[in-house]
Design a protein around this motif. Structure first.
Motif, PDB file in Angstrom:
ATOM      1  N   GLY A  92       8.654   6.567   5.010  1.00 33.57           N
ATOM      2  CA  GLY A  92       9.111   7.952   5.703  1.00 33.57           C
ATOM      3  C   GLY A  92       9.980   8.712   5.129  1.00 33.57           C
ATOM      4  N   ALA A  93       9.862   9.942   5.532  1.00 34.92           N
ATOM      5  CA  ALA A  93      11.066  10.878   5.113  1.00 34.92           C
ATOM      6  C   ALA A  93      12.518  10.498   5.392  1.00 34.92           C
ATOM      7  N   PRO A  94      13.469  10.601   4.565  1.00 38.77           N
ATOM      8  CA  PRO A  94      14.656  10.028   4.669  1.00 38.77           C
ATOM      9  C   PRO A  94      15.252  10.406   6.210  1.00 38.77           C
ATOM     10  N   PHE A  95      15.410  11.476   6.749  1.00 40.19           N
ATOM     11  CA  PHE A  95      15.981  11.969   7.900  1.00 40.19           C
ATOM     12  C   PHE A  95      15.012  10.903   9.142  1.00 40.19           C
ATOM     13  N   LEU A 116      18.079  12.058  -2.566  1.00 41.96           N
ATOM     14  CA  LEU A 116      17.158  12.312  -3.654  1.00 41.96           C
ATOM     15  C   LEU A 116      15.702  12.301  -3.072  1.00 41.96           C
ATOM     16  N   SER A 117      15.171  11.731  -2.351  1.00 45.49           N
ATOM     17  CA  SER A 117      13.763  11.449  -2.087  1.00 45.49           C
ATOM     18  C   SER A 117      12.907  12.375  -1.090  1.00 45.49           C
ATOM     19  N   ASP A 118      11.972  12.487  -1.070  1.00 42.69           N
ATOM     20  CA  ASP A 118      10.896  13.181  -0.289  1.00 42.69           C
ATOM     21  C   ASP A 118      10.570  12.142   0.651  1.00 42.69           C
ATOM     22  N   ARG A 119      10.248  10.961   0.262  1.00 42.67           N
ATOM     23  CA  ARG A 119      10.091   9.825   0.834  1.00 42.67           C
ATOM     24  C   ARG A 119      10.604   8.529   0.398  1.00 42.67           C
ATOM     25  N   ILE A 120      11.073   7.716   1.435  1.00 41.22           N
ATOM     26  CA  ILE A 120      11.776   6.205   1.084  1.00 41.22           C
ATOM     27  C   ILE A 120      10.791   5.143   1.518  1.00 41.22           C
ATOM     28  N   VAL A 121      10.413   4.218   0.680  1.00 48.61           N
ATOM     29  CA  VAL A 121       9.921   3.038   0.976  1.00 48.61           C
ATOM     30  C   VAL A 121      11.008   2.023   1.044  1.00 48.61           C
ATOM     31  N   VAL A 122      11.234   1.446   2.312  1.00 50.48           N
ATOM     32  CA  VAL A 122      12.388   0.295   2.441  1.00 50.48           C
ATOM     33  C   VAL A 122      11.559  -1.172   2.168  1.00 50.48           C
ATOM     34  N   ASP A 168       0.819  -1.217  -0.020  1.00 45.80           N
ATOM     35  CA  ASP A 168       0.032   0.093   0.070  1.00 45.80           C
ATOM     36  C   ASP A 168       0.975   1.233  -0.052  1.00 45.80           C
ATOM     37  N   LEU A 169       0.713   2.057  -0.943  1.00 42.23           N
ATOM     38  CA  LEU A 169       1.436   3.255  -1.283  1.00 42.23           C
ATOM     39  C   LEU A 169       0.700   4.535  -1.675  1.00 42.23           C
ATOM     40  N   ALA A 170       0.666   5.757  -1.102  1.00 43.93           N
ATOM     41  CA  ALA A 170       0.152   6.722  -1.721  1.00 43.93           C
ATOM     42  C   ALA A 170       1.147   7.894  -1.906  1.00 43.93           C
ATOM     43  N   SER A 216      11.243   7.032  -3.342  1.00 46.08           N
ATOM     44  CA  SER A 216      12.452   6.015  -3.740  1.00 46.08           C
ATOM     45  C   SER A 216      11.921   4.577  -3.192  1.00 46.08           C
ATOM     46  N   LEU A 217      11.901   3.660  -3.997  1.00 42.74           N
ATOM     47  CA  LEU A 217      11.774   2.077  -3.467  1.00 42.74           C
ATOM     48  C   LEU A 217      13.105   1.653  -3.388  1.00 42.74           C
ATOM     49  N   LEU A 218      13.588   1.476  -2.072  1.00 45.77           N
ATOM     50  CA  LEU A 218      14.847   1.083  -1.570  1.00 45.77           C
ATOM     51  C   LEU A 218      14.884  -0.238  -1.040  1.00 45.77           C
ATOM     52  N   GLY A 219      15.852  -1.154  -1.461  1.00 40.23           N
ATOM     53  CA  GLY A 219      15.870  -2.603  -0.812  1.00 40.23           C
ATOM     54  C   GLY A 219      16.913  -3.266  -1.572  1.00 40.23           C
ATOM     55  N   PRO A 220      17.345  -4.425  -1.099  1.00 41.35           N
ATOM     56  CA  PRO A 220      18.181  -5.438  -1.742  1.00 41.35           C
ATOM     57  C   PRO A 220      17.668  -5.898  -2.955  1.00 41.35           C
TER      58      PRO A 220
END
Length: 346
Positions: free
Chosen positions: A216-219, A200-206, A23-25, A33-37
């Motif tokens: 969440g936001a990078p920070f 780069l991101s406003d939000r990261i999806v790990v 789920d993502l809005a 960013s979609l981040l993961g291995p």
């Protein structure tokens, strides 16, 4: 305003779930960013948005419209691949114009839009060159211009900087973010590079094993990871396993303050730059320096402790540093300690 919505998105290959109930809005103009291995499902998710892979279950909505029912060519998306996929026999301007020609846009409008987008990506004077005459960073910008010129509803980036060397990649991260902000295009990036996602991101999806671990936001994701996986994948981290006792975690007989009540078996996570290193004999976790690496603006130390190996990062302030073999003491401020797996064995 919510623009792109992924609702219960799944992709199964036989019994294997490559993406599980995602789920993502995404807001209009947002950079996510979609981040993961490798194998975590991030590229599969991007390809479902693009229409190259059909979801097993779930829905994709773009500005309220059902995107799954649209073929890839009707979705109005701009895509930049890892390989750039530029036509070697075409000039830069011809490469950029290609998508407009396929859409039967008029010649005068094509010239204007190509000129505008080449200026946007800093290649206004490179239109007559061929891809082979350009650097990797310039080719990446051509691919970006080709994706942007069609005025896409969403820009999809699939590891677009992975072919660049380290220095060029850092420079292009800054340029890519500036270009995206100027264009205002909603952007979804797939990357395995945590530094790239943070920059780069406003939000990261790990993502991990087809599931979302944290959004969440990078920070926030870096400072407040919600799992040991997020803490270890999004930057370096130290993990100490111990037993909760009052407001401390006891690691190999040494109490480390946790700042809150802790009980049972648990794992303490602490970033290397927040692990304080003092002279031997001070209160804390004892250890000795096994390796030290000078990296210009900081030092990287590997410390052997009773609780296992630890990494310490110290900014280079010109002062002398402990040498290999020197005894030290490691301390942690309670506000820097993340406690996970409480009540279970590590």
């Amino acid at each position: 305003m919510t623009y792109l919505v992924l609702e219960g998105l799944q992709k199964a290959y036989g019994p294997v779930l490559a993406v599980e109930h995602l789920d993502l809005a995404v807001e209009k103009g947002e950079f996510v960013s979609l981040l993961g291995p490798s194998g975590c499902g991030k590229t599969t998710t991007l390809q479902m948005i693009a229409g190259f892979i059909e979801p097993t279950a779930g829905a994709i909505f773009l500005d309220g419209a059902d995107l799954v029912r649209q073929p890839p060519e009707r979705r109005g998306l701009g895509i930049v691949f890892q390989s750039y996929a530029l036509f070697p026999h075409m000039t830069v301007a011809q490469n950029v114009a290609f998508g407009l020609e396929m859409r039967a846009v008029g010649a005068s409008e094509i010239r204007q839009r190509v000129s505008d987008v080449l200026a946007l990506v800093g290649l206004a004077d490179k239109g007559e060159r061929y891809p082979r005459q350009m650097s990797g960073g310039q080719q990446q910008r051509v691919a970006l211009a080709r994706a942007l010129v069609i005025r896409p509803s969403i820009l999809l980036l699939d590891e677009p900087l992975s072919n660049l060397d380290a220095k060029m990649r850092e420079e292009m991260q800054v340029e890519l973010r500036q270009i995206q902000q100027r264009a205002g295009t909603t952007t979804v990036l797939v990357t395995h590079d945590q530094h790239e996602a943070l920059a780069l991101s406003d939000r990261i999806v790990v993502m991990n094993a087809g599931k979302v671990e944290q959004i969440g936001a990078p920070f926030d994701v870096y400072e407040r990871p919600q799992s040991a996986f997020v803490a270890s994948f999004l930057g370096k981290t130290n993990l100490f396993h111990g037993e909760g006792s009052g407001e401390a975690v006891v690691v190999s007989g040494h109490a480390i303050p946790a700042g809150r009540a802790v009980s049972g078996r648990c794992t303490l996570s602490i970033r290397p730059e927040k692990l304080q290193m003092a002279a031997a004999g001070m209160a804390g976790l004892p250890g000795h320096v096994e390796t030290r690496v000078f990296q210009g603006n900081h030092w990287l130390f590997q410390i052997k402790t009773p609780g296992g190996p630890a990494l310490v990062i110290r900014q280079n302030d010109g002062a002398s540093q402990p040498d290999i073999g020197d005894p030290v003491s490691l301390t942690i401020r309670p506000q820097d300690a993340l406690i996970t797996n409480q009540g279970s064995a590590p």
